[in-house]
Design a protein around this motif. Structure first.
Motif, mmCIF file in Angstrom:
data_model
loop_
_atom_site.group_PDB
_atom_site.id
_atom_site.type_symbol
_atom_site.label_atom_id
_atom_site.label_comp_id
_atom_site.label_asym_id
_atom_site.label_seq_id
_atom_site.Cartn_x
_atom_site.Cartn_y
_atom_site.Cartn_z
ATOM 1 N N LYS A 1 45.953 115.107 33.589
ATOM 2 C CA LYS A 1 47.417 115.042 33.663
ATOM 3 C C LYS A 1 47.851 115.489 35.052
ATOM 4 N N VAL A 2 48.754 114.710 35.655
ATOM 5 C CA VAL A 2 49.336 115.062 36.944
ATOM 6 C C VAL A 2 50.833 114.789 36.881
ATOM 7 N N GLN A 3 51.559 115.316 37.839
ATOM 8 C CA GLN A 3 52.977 115.031 37.989
ATOM 9 C C GLN A 3 53.126 114.072 39.166
ATOM 10 N N ARG B 1 57.655 108.453 21.666
ATOM 11 C CA ARG B 1 56.945 108.770 22.905
ATOM 12 C C ARG B 1 56.233 107.506 23.367
ATOM 13 N N VAL C 1 53.990 109.063 30.917
ATOM 14 C CA VAL C 1 54.397 109.594 29.614
ATOM 15 C C VAL C 1 55.912 109.736 29.593
ATOM 16 N N THR D 1 60.642 112.876 38.359
ATOM 17 C CA THR D 1 59.247 113.293 38.240
ATOM 18 C C THR D 1 58.797 113.076 36.805
ATOM 19 N N ALA D 2 57.604 112.521 36.648
ATOM 20 C CA ALA D 2 57.078 112.207 35.324
ATOM 21 C C ALA D 2 55.676 112.771 35.163
ATOM 22 N N GLU D 3 55.321 113.054 33.913
ATOM 23 C CA GLU D 3 53.940 113.396 33.596
ATOM 24 C C GLU D 3 53.144 112.095 33.570
ATOM 25 N N VAL D 4 51.975 112.110 34.181
ATOM 26 C CA VAL D 4 51.154 110.908 34.282
ATOM 27 C C VAL D 4 49.739 111.229 33.813
ATOM 28 N N LEU D 5 49.182 110.359 32.987
ATOM 29 C CA LEU D 5 47.791 110.466 32.567
ATOM 30 C C LEU D 5 46.970 109.515 33.412
#
Length: 110
Positions: free
Chosen positions: A38-40, A54, A90, A103-107
Motif C-alpha cells: 500500500k502506498v499513497q 468500496r 482504493v 491523495t489516494a490509497e493505492v495497492l
C-alpha cells in the motif's frame, strides 16, 4: 478446508484474488507478506465510484512522481485496461468521486 470463490468476470476475479485470497493464503501459511503493498499517491485525473461500495479502480502508478493515473474502461469485463494497470486505486465506500490532485490509497499490483 478453506475454499475461495471468485466472481465470473475476469477483472473482478483477478482483483478479488489479489485483494482477498492472496493475503488469506499467506495468513494460512503463517506468512504475512502476500498482501499487496500500500502506498499513497496523488491522482492525475478524476474518478467516480458507486455510493456505498468500496472500489478498486485500475491505474498506472508512477512511484518516482508519487502519482497515479486512473485508467478509463473500468468495467469488470474490460481486460485490456487491466493489462495497462500496475496498481489499484482504493476508493472508500463513502466516497463517490475524487478529483485530480486528491491523495489516494493505492495497492501495487505484482
Amino acid at each position: 478446508m478453506p475454499i475461495f470463490t471468485l466472481p465470473g468476470n475476469p477483472v473482478s476475479a483477478y482483483v478479488s484474488f489479489q485483494v482477498f485470497a492472496r493475503p488469506a493464503i499467506g495468513a494460512l501459511q503463517g506468512y504475512d507478506r502476500l498482501g499487496l503493498e500500500k502506498v499513497q499517491a496523488v491522482l492525475t485525473g478524476p474518478l467516480r465510484s458507486p455510493a456505498g461500495r468500496r472500489s478498486f479502480l485500475r491505474g498506472v502508478l508512477d512511484r518516482a512522481a508519487g502519482q497515479v493515473t486512473p485508467l478509463t474502461g473500468q468495467g469488470s469485463h474490460q481486460i485490456a485496461t487491466l493489462g495497462k494497470a500496475n496498481a489499484l486505486v482504493v476508493v472508500p465506500e463513502w466516497v463517490v468521486q475524487m478529483s485530480e490532485g486528491d491523495t489516494a490509497e493505492v495497492l501495487v499490483l505484482p
